[in-house]
Design a protein around this motif. Structure first.
Motif, short mmCIF file in Angstrom:
data_model
loop_
_atom_site.label_atom_id
_atom_site.label_comp_id
_atom_site.label_asym_id
_atom_site.label_seq_id
_atom_site.Cartn_x
_atom_site.Cartn_y
_atom_site.Cartn_z
N THR A 208 0.83 -1.21 0.00
CA THR A 208 0.00 0.00 0.00
C THR A 208 0.86 1.25 0.00
O THR A 208 0.59 2.23 -0.72
N ARG A 209 1.92 1.24 0.81
CA ARG A 209 2.81 2.41 0.84
C ARG A 209 3.47 2.62 -0.51
O ARG A 209 3.60 3.76 -0.98
N ASN A 210 3.91 1.55 -1.14
CA ASN A 210 4.56 1.67 -2.45
C ASN A 210 3.61 2.27 -3.49
O ASN A 210 4.03 3.04 -4.36
N LYS A 211 2.34 1.92 -3.38
CA LYS A 211 1.36 2.47 -4.32
C LYS A 211 1.25 3.98 -4.15
O LYS A 211 1.25 4.73 -5.14
N TYR A 212 1.16 4.43 -2.90
CA TYR A 212 1.06 5.87 -2.66
C TYR A 212 2.36 6.59 -3.02
O TYR A 212 2.34 7.72 -3.52
N LEU A 213 3.49 5.96 -2.76
CA LEU A 213 4.77 6.58 -3.11
C LEU A 213 4.92 6.71 -4.62
O LEU A 213 5.47 7.71 -5.12
N LYS A 214 4.44 5.73 -5.35
CA LYS A 214 4.48 5.81 -6.81
C LYS A 214 3.61 6.95 -7.30
O LYS A 214 3.99 7.71 -8.21
N ASP A 215 2.43 7.11 -6.70
CA ASP A 215 1.57 8.24 -7.07
C ASP A 215 2.23 9.58 -6.76
O ASP A 215 2.12 10.54 -7.53
N LEU A 216 2.93 9.64 -5.62
CA LEU A 216 3.63 10.88 -5.27
C LEU A 216 4.72 11.21 -6.28
O LEU A 216 4.91 12.38 -6.64
N PHE A 217 5.42 10.19 -6.76
CA PHE A 217 6.48 10.44 -7.74
C PHE A 217 5.89 10.95 -9.05
O PHE A 217 6.45 11.86 -9.68
N ILE A 218 4.75 10.39 -9.45
CA ILE A 218 4.09 10.87 -10.67
C ILE A 218 3.65 12.32 -10.49
O ILE A 218 3.78 13.15 -11.40
N GLN A 219 3.13 12.65 -9.31
CA GLN A 219 2.74 14.03 -9.02
C GLN A 219 3.95 14.96 -9.07
O GLN A 219 3.85 16.09 -9.57
N TRP A 220 5.06 14.51 -8.55
CA TRP A 220 6.28 15.33 -8.57
C TRP A 220 6.73 15.62 -9.99
O TRP A 220 7.09 16.76 -10.32
N ARG A 221 6.71 14.61 -10.84
CA ARG A 221 7.13 14.82 -12.23
C ARG A 221 6.18 15.79 -12.94
O ARG A 221 6.62 16.67 -13.68
N GLY A 222 4.87 15.63 -12.71
CA GLY A 222 3.93 16.54 -13.33
C GLY A 222 4.04 17.95 -12.77
O GLY A 222 3.88 18.94 -13.50
N LEU A 223 4.32 18.05 -11.50
CA LEU A 223 4.47 19.35 -10.84
C LEU A 223 5.65 20.13 -11.42
O LEU A 223 5.56 21.34 -11.64
N LEU A 224 6.76 19.44 -11.68
CA LEU A 224 7.92 20.11 -12.26
C LEU A 224 7.58 20.75 -13.60
O LEU A 224 7.92 21.91 -13.86
N ALA A 225 6.88 19.99 -14.44
CA ALA A 225 6.52 20.51 -15.76
C ALA A 225 5.52 21.66 -15.64
O ALA A 225 5.62 22.66 -16.36
N ALA A 226 4.54 21.51 -14.73
CA ALA A 226 3.50 22.53 -14.60
C ALA A 226 4.06 23.84 -14.07
O ALA A 226 3.74 24.92 -14.60
N TYR A 227 4.91 23.79 -13.05
CA TYR A 227 5.47 25.02 -12.49
C TYR A 227 6.49 25.64 -13.44
O TYR A 227 6.58 26.88 -13.52
#
Length: 322
Positions: A208-227
């Motif tokens: 379960t933790r790995n699933k949430y951590l993977k989602d966080l990494f995807i959010q981080w990559r998208g955040l870099l591009a968006a900002y």
């Protein structure tokens, strides 16, 4: 006949014995510089003679120890210089790890929260309307923006500040240095995020933790591009990126708070840009608060008094009639 052959042998042995000391001395001199007996070193080469191997030409004074070679040609000096280069890269890694840990803690502090009910089986953990674990916290981000003290709020505000520092890391002299510092900063975030999942949210299943951590990494990559896009294209695009990530595209967002965050990010990037690398590496850094941008946001834009048709920008496309 036997006596003649014996006399001939004796004369031959006598002639060979005269050559033994000279050959021995030559062999000894060569083996003083190499372990290969077949290699021959000329003990008195010409001034312009080129070396036959990696060992520089030697003269009789060097061979007999009466003179010392230049320091730049000593193998120990060359080895020390090579070792310094290797340890320099290793020292860079250790320096980056310790410095980014302190920089990350400054980022994580902005919207920090706690859950008193965590780890207590006899107390029920409060939830938001969306089903997230609800904690308690203080500070501008949790009291003036309408954001709730949850894991998702903390992670988005933390990543916003990490973006500011990661953008400054791109100005380092070398790409390898930039990647090292960015990677350590990101590692600290994920270590802390996983720890919070276990301590504050009782998430003990690794899958379960790995699933949430993977989602966080995807959010981080998208955040870099968006900002990045918002910093380049303008405040409206940057505000939209913050609205999507931090405020989860909430239609009831406080526009004034959103504008303060935009101004805060630009001011922080300007301050980081003027900061020397050594100052940043020494972690002489402390974030302010978007609250300080209230006066800037409250100022009336001069373009508000311009007629709409004279406002800068491209004309809107004509509306097509059905």
């Amino acid at each position: 006949m036997a006596s003649k052959s014996c006399a001939t042998c004796l004369r031959a042995l006598h002639r060979q014995s005269r050559l033994i000391p000279q050959r021995a001395s030559r062999l000894t001199a060569s083996r003083a510089f190499t372990a290969i007996a077949a290699r021959h070193l000329d003990l008195n080469p010409g001034q312009n003679a080129a070396p036959r191997s990696s060992i520089p030409p030697v003269d009789p004074e060097r061979a007999e120890g009466r003179a010392k070679p230049p320091a730049s040609k000593l193998p120990s000096i060359n080895a020390a210089q090579a070792l310094r280069k290797v340890t320099g890269r290793a020292t860079e890694t250790y320096t980056a790890y310790g410095a980014t840990e302190l920089l990350y803690k400054e980022c994580a502090l902005q919207a920090d929260y706690s859950i008193p009910q965590a780890g207590k089986d006899d107390q029920e953990m409060p939830k938001t309307e969306a089903g997230e674990d609800l904690g308690i916290g203080k500070g501008w981000w949790l009291t003036e923006t309408g954001l709730q003290p949850t894991f998702s709020t903390w992670s988005q505000v933390t990543m916003l500040h990490m973006y500011l520092i990661a953008a400054r890391f791109r100005c380092f002299p070398t790409l390898s240095q930039t990647q090292t510092w960015q990677q350590h900063l990101l590692d600290h975030f994920f270590y802390d995020a996983e720890n919070r999942m276990m301590v504050n949210h009782n998430m003990h299943a690794r899958g379960t933790r790995n699933k949430y951590l993977k989602d966080l990494f995807i959010q981080w990559r998208g955040l870099l591009a968006a900002y990045d896009e918002g910093i380049y294209k303008g405040d409206a695009v940057l505000a939209a990126a913050i609205w999507r990530n931090v405020f989860k595209a909430n239609e009831n967002v406080d526009i004034k708070a959103l504008a303060q965050i935009v101004s805060y990010m630009r001011r922080a990037l300007k301050g980081l840009d003027s900061m020397p690398d050594e100052t940043l590496m020494s972690v002489d850094l402390q974030f302010g608060s978007p609250k300080d941008e209230a006066n800037v946001v409250a100022m009336k834009s001069k373009m508000m008094d311009l007629p709409f048709e004279k406002a800068p920008g491209k004309d809107l496309p004509p509306i097509k009639k059905a």
